[in-house]
Design an enzyme around this catalytic site. Structure first.
Site, PDB file in Angstrom:
ATOM      1  N   ASN A  34       7.486   9.661  12.986  1.00 21.44           N
ATOM      2  CA  ASN A  34       7.229   8.752  11.876  1.00 21.44           C
ATOM      3  C   ASN A  34       5.799   8.231  11.808  1.00 21.44           C
ATOM      4  O   ASN A  34       5.375   7.737  10.770  1.00 21.44           O
ATOM      5  CB  ASN A  34       8.206   7.568  11.977  1.00 21.44           C
ATOM      6  CG  ASN A  34       7.905   6.478  10.977  1.00 21.44           C
ATOM      7  OD1 ASN A  34       7.928   6.702   9.768  1.00 21.44           O
ATOM      8  ND2 ASN A  34       7.601   5.290  11.466  1.00 21.44           N
ATOM      9  N   TYR A  40      -5.266  12.516   4.099  1.00 20.66           N
ATOM     10  CA  TYR A  40      -3.880  12.070   4.204  1.00 20.66           C
ATOM     11  C   TYR A  40      -2.952  13.025   3.452  1.00 20.66           C
ATOM     12  O   TYR A  40      -1.941  13.488   3.986  1.00 20.66           O
ATOM     13  CB  TYR A  40      -3.755  10.655   3.648  1.00 20.66           C
ATOM     14  CG  TYR A  40      -2.353  10.079   3.720  1.00 20.66           C
ATOM     15  CD1 TYR A  40      -1.863   9.572   4.916  1.00 20.66           C
ATOM     16  CD2 TYR A  40      -1.531  10.036   2.597  1.00 20.66           C
ATOM     17  CE1 TYR A  40      -0.586   9.045   5.000  1.00 20.66           C
ATOM     18  CE2 TYR A  40      -0.250   9.514   2.663  1.00 20.66           C
ATOM     19  CZ  TYR A  40       0.214   9.007   3.865  1.00 20.66           C
ATOM     20  OH  TYR A  40       1.482   8.499   3.938  1.00 20.66           O
ATOM     21  N   ILE A  86       6.698   2.269  -0.753  1.00 19.55           N
ATOM     22  CA  ILE A  86       7.740   1.500  -0.082  1.00 19.55           C
ATOM     23  C   ILE A  86       7.160   0.138   0.287  1.00 19.55           C
ATOM     24  O   ILE A  86       6.098   0.055   0.915  1.00 19.55           O
ATOM     25  CB  ILE A  86       8.234   2.217   1.194  1.00 19.55           C
ATOM     26  CG1 ILE A  86       8.766   3.615   0.844  1.00 19.55           C
ATOM     27  CG2 ILE A  86       9.308   1.395   1.886  1.00 19.55           C
ATOM     28  CD1 ILE A  86       9.966   3.644  -0.078  1.00 19.55           C
TER      29      ILE A  86
END
Length: 270
Positions: A90, A158, A191
């Site tokens: 993660n 990224y 999120i």
């Protein structure tokens, strides 16, 4: 219901945000959980809280840019609980000041993000797979990103590394499926983790909302619940897939929000 009872899970980046949600939900669904994080004090605090609530959890230091600590986290998990059957890769990140467009990005930052976002997935899987083979199978779950599917003005490294996570997920699934090892990824959209709430100004959140199909933003548990599903036997015939959990933000023709506004304006004038 104990959906992951008797499973042993290592969650990297488990001290906060999405990792914290995943670790907590996995523990509550019956897994023995190891929280691995650079913030070792935060990881210990999470583990201690879970233990006080009656669940099985431990903490270990992990630096996603340091292969030795990734290997050590896997070995700690196996020594502590006898095996590892769930790995949630993660950890990830970027720098909005350094990860810019192709011409202007900091090349050292590019190398750092390749190590943190992509190589850490390779290494975590590399060290966990032999133990999963001995255990008769397992589930590897990787955090990708919608940035791996849609480009932007910045965050070039990224996006490239997260696209790499999507493809590496397929390779792991293909190479180790016959060992009953599944590998899937989750690509979150925006999120509202504590970090996101603290760093994204309201006008930017409003822009994102404009293009969501759903009338709200995602929360960490929206990803955490998906992790439990992928860790559980409920997803036993699913591998090599990337779940896009993004509120329908990337679903429609990108002009639809502005088109709807224009139509509404014309109707108001009629």
């Amino acid at each position: 219901m104990k959906r992951v009872e008797n499973k042993v899970a290592l969650v990297t980046g488990g001290a906060s945000g999405i990792g914290l949600s995943a670790a907590t939900l996995l523990a509550k669904e019956g897994a023995k959980v190891v929280i691995a994080d650079y913030n070792i004090e935060g990881a210990k605090e999470v583990a201690e809280t879970l233990v006080k609530e009656g669940y099985e959890a431990s903490a270990v230091f992990l630096d996603a840019g340091d292969a030795k600590t990734i290997e050590a986290a896997v070995e700690f998990t196996v020594e502590k609980y006898g095996t590892i059957t769930v790995l949630y890769n993660n950890v990830g990140g970027t720098s909005l000041r350094k990860d810019l467009d192709v011409v202007n990005m900091d090349l050292d930052e590019f190398d750092r993000l390749v190590n943190m976002n992509l190589k850490s997935v390779l290494l975590g899987s590399r060290y966990a797979i032999p133990h999963m083979q001995k255990a008769g199978g397992g589930s590897i779950i990787n955090t990708a990103s919608m940035a791996g599917f849609a480009s932007d003005q910045i965050r070039t490294a990224y996006g490239a590394t997260k696209a790499g996570v999507v493809n590496m997920t397929k390779y792991i699934a293909t190479q180790y499926g016959k060992d009953n090892i599944r590998c899937n990824a989750i690509a979150p959209g925006l999120i509202l983790t504590p970090a996101a709430k603290a760093n994204i100004p309201q006008p930017m959140l409003d822009i994102f909302m404009k293009f969501n199909a759903l009338p709200y933003h995602g929360e960490a548990d929206d990803i955490g619940h998906a992790v439990v599903f992928l860790a559980s036997d409920e997803s036993k015939f699913m591998t090599g897939q990337t779940l896009q959990i993004e509120g329908g933000h990337y679903l429609a023709n990108p002009t639809i929000a502005d088109t709807n506004n224009w139509v509404a304006e014309q109707q108001a004038k009629a």
